[in-house]
Design a protein around this motif. Structure first.
Motif, short mmCIF file in Angstrom:
data_model
loop_
_atom_site.label_atom_id
_atom_site.label_comp_id
_atom_site.label_asym_id
_atom_site.label_seq_id
_atom_site.Cartn_x
_atom_site.Cartn_y
_atom_site.Cartn_z
N GLU A 127 0.85 -1.19 0.00
CA GLU A 127 0.00 0.00 0.00
C GLU A 127 0.88 1.24 0.00
O GLU A 127 1.97 1.25 0.60
N CYS A 128 0.42 2.30 -0.68
CA CYS A 128 1.23 3.52 -0.83
C CYS A 128 0.36 4.76 -0.60
O CYS A 128 -0.86 4.72 -0.73
N SER A 129 1.02 5.87 -0.33
CA SER A 129 0.32 7.14 -0.20
C SER A 129 -0.25 7.57 -1.54
O SER A 129 0.27 7.23 -2.61
N SER A 130 -1.33 8.37 -1.49
CA SER A 130 -1.91 8.91 -2.71
C SER A 130 -2.12 10.42 -2.65
O SER A 130 -2.46 11.03 -3.66
N ILE A 131 -1.96 11.03 -1.48
CA ILE A 131 -2.08 12.49 -1.28
C ILE A 131 -3.43 12.95 -1.84
O ILE A 131 -4.46 12.54 -1.35
N ASN A 132 -3.45 13.78 -2.91
CA ASN A 132 -4.69 14.34 -3.44
C ASN A 132 -5.36 13.48 -4.50
O ASN A 132 -6.50 13.73 -4.90
N TYR A 133 -4.68 12.43 -4.99
CA TYR A 133 -5.17 11.71 -6.16
C TYR A 133 -6.28 10.72 -5.81
O TYR A 133 -6.26 10.09 -4.76
N MET A 134 -7.22 10.58 -6.76
CA MET A 134 -8.38 9.72 -6.58
C MET A 134 -8.52 8.76 -7.77
O MET A 134 -8.37 9.21 -8.91
N PRO A 135 -8.88 7.48 -7.52
CA PRO A 135 -9.13 6.86 -6.22
C PRO A 135 -7.87 6.82 -5.37
O PRO A 135 -6.75 6.91 -5.89
N GLY A 136 -8.06 6.66 -4.05
CA GLY A 136 -6.95 6.79 -3.12
C GLY A 136 -6.50 5.48 -2.53
O GLY A 136 -7.18 4.46 -2.59
N LEU A 137 -5.33 5.52 -1.92
CA LEU A 137 -4.68 4.37 -1.31
C LEU A 137 -4.52 3.21 -2.29
O LEU A 137 -5.19 2.18 -2.17
N PRO A 138 -3.64 3.35 -3.28
CA PRO A 138 -3.40 2.24 -4.20
C PRO A 138 -2.79 1.05 -3.48
O PRO A 138 -1.94 1.20 -2.60
N ILE A 139 -3.25 -0.15 -3.84
CA ILE A 139 -2.73 -1.39 -3.30
C ILE A 139 -2.26 -2.25 -4.46
O ILE A 139 -2.98 -2.42 -5.45
N LEU A 140 -1.04 -2.75 -4.36
CA LEU A 140 -0.44 -3.56 -5.40
C LEU A 140 -0.18 -4.96 -4.88
O LEU A 140 -0.05 -5.16 -3.66
N LYS A 141 -0.06 -5.92 -5.79
CA LYS A 141 0.20 -7.30 -5.39
C LYS A 141 1.41 -7.84 -6.16
O LYS A 141 1.73 -7.40 -7.26
N SER A 142 2.06 -8.84 -5.54
CA SER A 142 3.25 -9.44 -6.13
C SER A 142 3.42 -10.85 -5.57
O SER A 142 2.96 -11.15 -4.46
N GLN A 143 4.10 -11.68 -6.33
CA GLN A 143 4.46 -13.01 -5.84
C GLN A 143 5.91 -13.08 -5.40
O GLN A 143 6.34 -14.08 -4.82
N ASP A 144 6.69 -12.02 -5.69
CA ASP A 144 8.14 -12.11 -5.46
C ASP A 144 8.76 -10.84 -4.91
O ASP A 144 9.99 -10.74 -4.82
N LEU A 145 7.96 -9.84 -4.55
CA LEU A 145 8.42 -8.54 -4.04
C LEU A 145 9.13 -7.70 -5.09
O LEU A 145 9.60 -6.61 -4.78
N VAL A 146 9.18 -8.17 -6.33
CA VAL A 146 9.88 -7.47 -7.40
C VAL A 146 8.90 -7.02 -8.49
O VAL A 146 8.96 -5.88 -8.95
N ASN A 147 8.02 -7.89 -8.91
CA ASN A 147 7.05 -7.61 -9.97
C ASN A 147 5.70 -7.28 -9.35
O ASN A 147 5.10 -8.13 -8.68
N TRP A 148 5.20 -6.07 -9.59
CA TRP A 148 4.01 -5.57 -8.92
C TRP A 148 2.93 -5.17 -9.91
O TRP A 148 3.22 -4.63 -10.98
#
Length: 539
Positions: free
Chosen positions: A70-91
């Motif tokens: 999960e990462c910050s989004s400040i003013n941007y919408m939609p907010g709180l982007p969440i990414l997924k990965s199987q190896d911590l490298v490819n998201w």
């Protein structure tokens, strides 16, 4: 032409076959979307950063075999982007915790909602969603974040599995603004929020309010610059990580760990990373705690995530190799192929845009559509005095070390006073656009310092392109009438990132607004295309 035909007849059959195969390969490559920079070197190793784009304030957990960030989004919408990965490298982006912040939502009044709607001269640039926390407990995801402008801390929850939508948005009652807070579920079933410099507040089990009579105290003094709080427990120790300012020399962030056998202390401390602009460490909750995600302040592109091994030395989590973040290293696991957030969009999806896009503030959903002209994004017109005040500016991150983005624009319905085009979007922005100047349509290149260049538009179908070089911090603007031969227009933009202005990096942005009174016009965008290279005046 005749000479070419005669020459081709002399080519051997084998060479024709080879050339045909090469042509097929090239055509197939051109048909594929251009991916962003990749960290995966394809040989079991990776290079840092793991994404060369603005994904800051990283919080990473592991659920089953999948990592979530999960990462910050400040003013941007939609907010709180969440990414997924199987190896911590490819998201890949897999969710956002909320679509907008508006009146009627938990703890949001009209005055604050106006800022998120760019109403009445208000905005939330540099405010909004700061430094979130992502946790998983008993089949449910918990995403917490604080907002300085709202003076509140929120928790967003959804049941597993992770997907888009389905989040509940709630103010955490009784705590107010909790700076860079991290949620923590202890092994005894109690739940806490750790924030500030350094405070611990016990919450009720649903994480929606402060627990009456629970722990609420400052457990040690981490200083006024105690950013990026993270807490976890291993081998009987509570570990709290944060990023203070280095005590001597020029301004620089370092990473410290505090540890104690008891949550409320006493704590001892140690510097676990001292490596320039690399800071704000999250030791990954994967059971072994042998990997860390952090970020580097990287100029115009923003703050880019990095991956480093954790070496445990006398029960201290030392980050990187010799307390430095490695340039390359062995991947944690094999993974399942090279992946990255999307870039290209042909706007063929009905009623939505792809997940890489975010609006600059809450969108006005009555003023955009992908349905009225299928296969095109139509941005309708609202009134604004300048680009920063314009609603429905649609953005995605620029990519490093270089990247290029271009659009096909139909300007037929751009009315007097209207400006629509492609921006290198930030507080110190530049753009190339079509402007209707009292009935005369012009191509205009404008930089926020006041430099402006224009030429008359000769065709309503026009292609606009932006090249960005994150090493030189220079952006260049181009136009074309056939998407093959490009002409540079106007002045280069010197991209100037100062984190206290916006806390985020530059973005590609599609926009449309008017400084006049006629809001009946609209701009149609057929596609956005991306290249990881600057393409200049070529194809």
């Amino acid at each position: 032409m005749l000479r070419n035909r005669l020459y081709k007849r002399k080519i051997s059959f084998n060479k024709l076959i080879s050339m045909s195969m090469l042509a097929c390969i090239l055509l197939a490559a051109l048909a594929l979307p251009a991916n962003a920079y990749t960290s995966d070197l394809g040989n079991g190793t990776y290079q840092n950063p793991v994404m060369y784009a603005d994904y800051p304030d990283n919080c990473v957990i592991k659920v089953g075999s999948t990592y979530y960030m999960e990462c910050s989004s400040i003013n941007y919408m939609p907010g709180l982007p969440i990414l997924k990965s199987q190896d911590l490298v490819n998201w890949e982006i897999c969710s956002y915790a909320y679509d907008r912040i508006d009146v009627g939502m938990s703890g949001i009044d009209q005055a604050h909602a106006d800022a998120y709607n760019l109403s009445g001269g208000k905005n939330v640039y540099s405010h909004g969603c700061w430094a979130p926390s992502l946790k998983y407990h008993n089949g449910k995801f918990y995403a917490t974040f604080s907002s300085l402008d709202l003076g509140k801390t929120f928790v967003c929850t959804r049941n597993a599995p992770m997907d888009f939508g389905g989040w509940d948005f709630t103010e955490i009652k009784g705590i107010g603004y909790a700076h860079d807070a991290d949620l923590f579920f202890d092994t005894d079933g109690r739940v806490y929020l750790v924030n500030g410099g350094c405070n611990v507040t016990e919450l009720n089990a649903d994480c929606k309010s402060v627990k009456a009579g629970g722990i609420s105290k400052k457990i040690f003094d981490g200083g006024s610059s105690h950013d990026g709080n993270r807490i976890f427990k291993k081998n009987g120790y509570y570990y709290i990580l944060s990023t203070p300012v280095k005590e001597s020399g020029p301004y620089q962030r370092i990473e410290k760990a505090w540890r104690s056998k008891n949550l409320t202390g006493p704590y001892e401390q140690k510097v676990i990373l001292d490596d320039g602009a690399n800071h704000q460490v999250c030791v990954v909750e994967d059971g072994s705690y042998n990997w860390a995600i952090l970020f580097e302040d990287k100029g115009a592109v923003g703050r880019v995530p990095k991956l480093a091994p954790v070496t445990w030395v006398n029960d201290w989590p030392m980050i990187g190799v010799n307390v430095k973040v490695p340039a390359t290293y062995n991947k944690p696991v094999a993974g399942n192929g090279i992946k990255s957030p999307g870039t290209d969009d042909d706007f063929s999806a009905q009623g939505y845009v792809l997940s890489q896009w975010q609006w600059n503030h809450n969108p006005d959903n009555s003023k955009w559509t992908t349905s009225e002209r299928p296969g095109w994004l139509r941005l309708k017109t609202s009134n604004a005095s300048n680009l920063l005040e314009a609603r429905n500016t649609l953005t995605q991150r620029i990519q490093g070390p270089t990247s290029s983005g271009w659009v096909k624009l139909d300007a037929a319905n751009i009315k007097s006073g209207q400006i629509a085009g492609l921006s290198d979007f930030h507080s110190k922005y530049g753009y190339i656009a079509v402007k209707n100047d009292n009935g005369t349509k012009k191509l205009i290149q404008y930089n926020v310092d006041g430099l402006e260049t224009s030429v008359n538009l000769t065709n309503n179908i026009v292609y606009l392109k932006l090249d960005v070089d994150c090493n030189t911090q220079i952006a260049k603007f181009y136009y074309s009438y056939d998407a093959n031969r490009w002409t540079q227009l106007g002045s280069n933009l010197k991209m100037d990132f100062f984190y206290k202005l916006w806390f985020v990096g530059y973005r590609f942005a599609l926009f449309n607004y008017t400084t006049g009174s006629d809001t009946s016009g609209y701009a149609d965008f057929d596609y956005f295309k991306f290249s990881p290279n600057v393409t200049g005046e070529g194809r």
